[in-house]
Design an enzyme around this catalytic site. Structure first.
Site, PDB file in Angstrom:
ATOM      1  N   ALA A  70       0.740  -1.209  -0.042  1.00  0.00           N
ATOM      2  CA  ALA A  70      -0.330  -0.060  -0.113  1.00  0.00           C
ATOM      3  C   ALA A  70       0.830   1.509   0.346  1.00  0.00           C
ATOM      4  CB  ALA A  70      -0.730   0.167   1.435  1.00  0.00           C
ATOM      5  N   ASN A 150      -5.660   3.119  10.645  1.00  0.00           N
ATOM      6  CA  ASN A 150      -5.170   1.588  11.484  1.00  0.00           C
ATOM      7  C   ASN A 150      -4.320   1.683  13.353  1.00  0.00           C
ATOM      8  OD1 ASN A 150      -3.712   4.556  10.831  1.00  0.00           O
ATOM      9  ND2 ASN A 150      -1.871   3.131  11.364  1.00  0.00           N
ATOM     10  N   GLN A 179      -6.880  -1.248   6.343  1.00  0.00           N
ATOM     11  CA  GLN A 179      -7.314  -1.431   7.473  1.00  0.00           C
ATOM     12  C   GLN A 179      -8.751  -2.426   7.410  1.00  0.00           C
ATOM     13  OE1 GLN A 179      -5.344  -2.857   9.739  1.00  0.00           O
ATOM     14  NE2 GLN A 179      -3.239  -1.641   9.629  1.00  0.00           N
ATOM     15  N   SER A 197      -2.773  -3.325   0.752  1.00  0.00           N
ATOM     16  CA  SER A 197      -1.739  -4.206   0.798  1.00  0.00           C
ATOM     17  C   SER A 197      -1.916  -5.695   1.418  1.00  0.00           C
ATOM     18  CB  SER A 197      -1.276  -3.366   2.329  1.00  0.00           C
ATOM     19  OG  SER A 197       0.838  -3.355   2.643  1.00  0.00           O
ATOM     20  N   GLY A 198      -0.943  -6.845   0.350  1.00  0.00           N
ATOM     21  CA  GLY A 198      -1.573  -8.050   0.714  1.00  0.00           C
ATOM     22  C   GLY A 198      -1.342  -8.865   2.318  1.00  0.00           C
ATOM     23  N   HIS A 199      -0.291  -8.837   2.535  1.00  0.00           N
ATOM     24  CA  HIS A 199       0.136  -9.269   4.599  1.00  0.00           C
ATOM     25  C   HIS A 199      -0.671  -8.549   5.077  1.00  0.00           C
ATOM     26  CE1 HIS A 199       1.880  -5.570   6.041  1.00  0.00           C
ATOM     27  NE2 HIS A 199       1.721  -5.335   4.910  1.00  0.00           N
ATOM     28  N   CYS A 321       5.219   8.655  14.875  1.00  0.00           N
ATOM     29  CA  CYS A 321       4.606   9.001  13.740  1.00  0.00           C
ATOM     30  C   CYS A 321       3.728  10.117  14.116  1.00  0.00           C
ATOM     31  CB  CYS A 321       3.166   8.909  13.240  1.00  0.00           C
ATOM     32  SG  CYS A 321       2.774   7.086  12.910  1.00  0.00           S
TER      33      CYS A 321
END
Ligand code: PMP
Length: 379
Positions: A70, A150, A179, A197-199, A321
């Site tokens: 992503a 997230n 998410q 995002s695949g994971h 962040c």
């Protein structure tokens, strides 16, 4: 080990791994090669795209671009749309809720002359729709908003934003659905691009998707051989692309069952935390059920994560962040949560492989950690 950090990454499903290996062994060819093996690979690639359209019920309204995750999808969509519209619409609307793979792109675009407008966030950690509408004007070329946050799990008003945007056809609407996929039903109406995002749904690391409604609305940011509509040059990674389709199929097919299971555990945990003074759930009631953010007023998140880790429970802090206010999490700050509770916040995140046993084990570990910390908590 009890793994409750599924918002960070998930365990790859065995058949996703098997598919990856099998395609590597048997169909390692380059879909852009002109020979028969290449054509076979190309056919499979096109089939994979058609399957994604089918799985997500997109009715072929989107082109599918396979990416490595992503972060790449977000970069490609946001820069691509911003550059495309710069000559006539250089304002961008974003909020502090976004993941760094969006926010850092925004900060970069600002250095290139784009005008950023930050939309307010409500106490429930949602986009303030009234403020959003007031910011909209004909100079806005790009709006970006995540589907599910997230940090808190809060579901964003994507449908309502898309409705407001109907009056502004120049504005590209990008949605980071990392998410959300496999956890809640997705909204596609009025959305110009979407990232996955695949994971995060039992696929593999290095596997992502970007859905684009109109590829001509994006300038390429990766230049090269012109593969994938000229937007994502580089030899196509067919094994990884076929494997993400498998993961996506599982995620979408099991979504309703999973949602039910996770909602039950989420509510169970919320009731459980109620009995512990000094512990407060930060995630609003309307959040997606797989993410539960919990604040311990008076203890540091890092200390809690270590204490849980010693009990063999893996979860994460939410202290990362922040640019303006030291180390405090911007998402929780924007919701008006006190600084000391933010400092003591942890994120519990469940997924498709979470079990009832995990929840029981977590509660036992929680009791031990609470005993250790309770003198420090502000009650
Ligand atoms: N967006 C959101 C909402 C995320 O949670 C993440 C992963 N933490 C990303 C984007 C980036 O995904 P990746 O690290 O797989 O590129």
């Amino acid at each position: 080990m009890i793994y409750l950090d599924n918002a960070a990454t998930t365990r790859p499903a065995q058949d996703v791994l098997d598919t990856y290996v099998k395609v590597n062994q048997n169909l390692y060819f380059n879909p852009n090669s002109p020979h028969q093996a290449g054509l076979q690979a190309e056919q499979l690639l096109n089939q994979a795209k058609a399957q994604i359209n089918q799985i997500l019920n997109l009715e072929d309204r989107y082109d599918i671009i396979f990416t490595n995750g992503a972060t790449e999808s977000n970069n490609m969509a946001l820069k691509g749309a911003a550059y495309n519209r710069k000559p006539y619409a250089d304002e961008i609307i974003v909020s502090v809720l976004e993941h760094p793979s969006v926010l850092e792109v925004m900060r970069h675009l600002e250095t290139e002359g784009f005008k950023l407008r930050y939309v307010n966030v409500t106490k429930e950690g949602k986009i303030d729709l009234e403020h959003f509408e007031s910011l909209m004007n004909s100079n806005v070329g790009l709006v970006t908003c995540m589907h599910v946050n997230n940090i808190t799990g809060q579901i964003q008003p994507i449908e309502e934003m898309a409705e407001i945007l109907e009056a502004y056809p120049k504005a590209h609407f990008h949605v980071d659905a990392v998410q959300a996929i496999g956890k809640i039903p997705l909204t596609f109406k009025g959305i110009d691009s979407m990232s996955f995002s695949g994971h995060k749904f039992n696929g593999l690391k290095g596997q992502g998707l970007l859905l684009v409604h109109n590829i001509h609305n994006l300038e390429p940011v990766i230049h090269g051989g012109g593969q994938e509509y000229g937007l994502r040059s580089g030899t196509v990674n067919l094994p990884i692309d076929i494997a993400i389709v498998k993961a996506l199929k599982h995620a979408v097919h099991q979504q309703d069952d999973l949602h039910q299971r996770l909602t039950e555990w989420n509510q169970q945990l919320r009731r459980f935390f109620n009995d512990y003074p000094g512990v407060k759930v930060n995630s609003p009631d309307t959040s997606a059920p797989h993410i539960l953010n919990v604040g311990f007023d008076g203890v540091k998140g890092e200390v809690l994560v270590n204490a849980f880790s010693k009990q063999d429970v893996m979860l994460s802090t939410t202290s990362a962040c922040s640019s303006k206010r030291g180390h405090l999490n911007e998402v929780l700050l924007s919701m008006g949560i006190s600084e000391s509770r933010i400092e003591g916040s942890i994120r519990i995140s469940m997924g498709a492989v979470t079990t009832e046993e995990d929840i029981k084990g977590f509660k036992a570990a929680f009791k031990a950690v609470y005993e250790e910390m309770k003198e420090l908590l502000k009650k």
